[in-house]
Design a protein around this motif. Structure first.
Motif, mmCIF file in Angstrom:
data_model
loop_
_atom_site.group_PDB
_atom_site.id
_atom_site.type_symbol
_atom_site.label_atom_id
_atom_site.label_comp_id
_atom_site.label_asym_id
_atom_site.label_seq_id
_atom_site.Cartn_x
_atom_site.Cartn_y
_atom_site.Cartn_z
ATOM 1 N N LYS A 18 89.222 56.359 48.050
ATOM 2 C CA LYS A 18 87.769 56.417 48.186
ATOM 3 C C LYS A 18 87.108 55.888 46.927
ATOM 4 O O LYS A 18 87.628 56.029 45.844
ATOM 5 N N GLY A 19 85.952 55.288 47.102
ATOM 6 C CA GLY A 19 85.219 54.745 45.973
ATOM 7 C C GLY A 19 85.329 53.230 45.900
ATOM 8 O O GLY A 19 84.518 52.584 45.249
ATOM 9 N N ASN A 20 86.333 52.674 46.556
ATOM 10 C CA ASN A 20 86.484 51.222 46.641
ATOM 11 C C ASN A 20 85.822 50.737 47.927
ATOM 12 O O ASN A 20 85.680 51.509 48.877
ATOM 13 N N PRO A 21 85.429 49.469 47.985
ATOM 14 C CA PRO A 21 84.826 48.945 49.220
ATOM 15 C C PRO A 21 85.787 49.140 50.400
ATOM 16 O O PRO A 21 87.010 49.006 50.253
ATOM 17 N N THR A 22 85.237 49.469 51.551
ATOM 18 C CA THR A 22 86.065 49.761 52.721
ATOM 19 C C THR A 22 86.960 48.595 53.094
ATOM 20 O O THR A 22 88.138 48.795 53.409
ATOM 21 N N ASP A 23 86.444 47.368 53.032
ATOM 22 C CA ASP A 23 87.304 46.241 53.392
ATOM 23 C C ASP A 23 88.462 46.096 52.410
ATOM 24 O O ASP A 23 89.582 45.756 52.796
ATOM 25 N N ALA A 24 88.223 46.425 51.138
ATOM 26 C CA ALA A 24 89.302 46.390 50.144
ATOM 27 C C ALA A 24 90.323 47.489 50.432
ATOM 28 O O ALA A 24 91.531 47.275 50.292
ATOM 29 N N ARG A 25 89.849 48.650 50.837
ATOM 30 C CA ARG A 25 90.760 49.762 51.159
ATOM 31 C C ARG A 25 91.642 49.403 52.351
ATOM 32 O O ARG A 25 92.845 49.673 52.346
ATOM 33 N N ILE A 26 91.038 48.788 53.365
ATOM 34 C CA ILE A 26 91.796 48.388 54.558
ATOM 35 C C ILE A 26 92.884 47.397 54.171
ATOM 36 O O ILE A 26 94.046 47.536 54.568
ATOM 37 N N LEU A 27 92.520 46.408 53.373
ATOM 38 C CA LEU A 27 93.493 45.396 52.960
ATOM 39 C C LEU A 27 94.549 45.974 52.016
ATOM 40 O O LEU A 27 95.715 45.569 52.061
ATOM 41 N N ALA A 28 94.150 46.923 51.190
ATOM 42 C CA ALA A 28 95.114 47.559 50.286
ATOM 43 C C ALA A 28 96.177 48.322 51.072
ATOM 44 O O ALA A 28 97.369 48.248 50.758
ATOM 45 N N VAL A 29 95.756 49.044 52.092
ATOM 46 C CA VAL A 29 96.722 49.759 52.927
ATOM 47 C C VAL A 29 97.620 48.760 53.656
ATOM 48 O O VAL A 29 98.827 48.967 53.778
ATOM 49 N N ALA A 30 97.049 47.655 54.094
ATOM 50 C CA ALA A 30 97.852 46.609 54.754
ATOM 51 C C ALA A 30 98.912 46.066 53.799
ATOM 52 O O ALA A 30 100.067 45.862 54.187
ATOM 53 N N GLY A 31 98.537 45.850 52.556
ATOM 54 C CA GLY A 31 99.504 45.380 51.559
ATOM 55 C C GLY A 31 100.560 46.417 51.264
ATOM 56 O O GLY A 31 101.747 46.108 51.154
ATOM 57 N N LEU A 32 100.130 47.657 51.155
ATOM 58 C CA LEU A 32 101.069 48.749 50.890
ATOM 59 C C LEU A 32 102.073 48.904 52.029
ATOM 60 O O LEU A 32 103.244 49.206 51.798
ATOM 61 N N ALA A 33 101.631 48.646 53.251
ATOM 62 C CA ALA A 33 102.528 48.753 54.410
ATOM 63 C C ALA A 33 103.688 47.770 54.312
ATOM 64 O O ALA A 33 104.768 48.028 54.845
ATOM 65 N N GLN A 34 103.487 46.677 53.613
ATOM 66 C CA GLN A 34 104.565 45.695 53.435
ATOM 67 C C GLN A 34 105.591 46.153 52.403
ATOM 68 O O GLN A 34 106.700 45.635 52.353
ATOM 69 N N ILE A 35 105.198 47.129 51.581
ATOM 70 C CA ILE A 35 106.067 47.596 50.502
ATOM 71 C C ILE A 35 106.657 48.974 50.809
ATOM 72 O O ILE A 35 107.850 49.204 50.636
ATOM 73 N N ASP A 36 105.790 49.911 51.245
ATOM 74 C CA ASP A 36 106.220 51.290 51.526
ATOM 75 C C ASP A 36 105.411 51.806 52.714
ATOM 76 O O ASP A 36 104.299 52.297 52.560
ATOM 77 N N VAL A 37 105.995 51.703 53.897
ATOM 78 C CA VAL A 37 105.252 52.013 55.122
ATOM 79 C C VAL A 37 104.877 53.497 55.217
ATOM 80 O O VAL A 37 103.808 53.829 55.730
ATOM 81 N N LYS A 38 105.697 54.402 54.710
ATOM 82 C CA LYS A 38 105.366 55.836 54.759
ATOM 83 C C LYS A 38 104.171 56.155 53.874
ATOM 84 O O LYS A 38 103.258 56.877 54.280
ATOM 85 N N LYS A 39 104.178 55.630 52.669
ATOM 86 C CA LYS A 39 103.061 55.853 51.753
ATOM 87 C C LYS A 39 101.793 55.218 52.326
ATOM 88 O O LYS A 39 100.702 55.788 52.250
#
Length: 136
Positions: free
Chosen positions: A72-93
């Motif tokens: 929270k505190g980051n732009p929503t579109d950035a948060r969505i993309l950050a989770v998308a990137g994280l899914a490529q590295i650690d899907v559980k996290k």
């Protein structure tokens, strides 16, 4: 220098530079990509390419950046993309972070890049489903 240049006239060049950085896996520019991802003025296309480049580079630094940007505190579109990137590295996290992002979405937000990232991972849909079910 080009990645740090926030002049809108250079947006297309920045996107191209990010494509090259990601393809060549130039880890030395990861801090610049992290700054770019957090820029409030960055266009969705620029954020998407920065995410793709950072995910291609990978590593602990990329994971830490995605985790931080998904909060929270980051732009929503950035948060969505950050989770998308994280899914490529650690899907559980990423699934745990996705629950928080999904809870904060408005009707104007598009979670498709995030959902697509989970669907692209072997266990992504199952992990996302488990995290959402556990959050109820």
């Amino acid at each position: 220098e080009l990645l740090a240049d926030s002049d809108p006239k250079h947006a297309a060049a920045r996107v191209m530079a990010l494509k090259l950085v990601g393809q060549w896996k130039v880890e030395a520019v990861s801090p610049e990509i992290e700054k770019l991802l957090a820029e409030k003025s960055a266009t969705p296309q620029l954020r998407q390419q920065a995410l793709t480049a950072l995910a291609s580079i990978g590593g602990a630094s990329a994971e830490a950046t995605f985790t931080k940007l998904a909060t929270k505190g980051n732009p929503t579109d950035a948060r969505i993309l950050a989770v998308a990137g994280l899914a490529q590295i650690d899907v559980k996290k990423a699934a745990a972070s996705a629950v928080a992002v999904l809870a904060d979405l408005t009707g104007e937000d598009n979670p498709a890049p995030m959902v697509d990232a989970f669907l692209a991972q072997k266990s992504g849909a199952a992990e996302l489903s488990k995290a959402v079910s556990g959050a109820k």
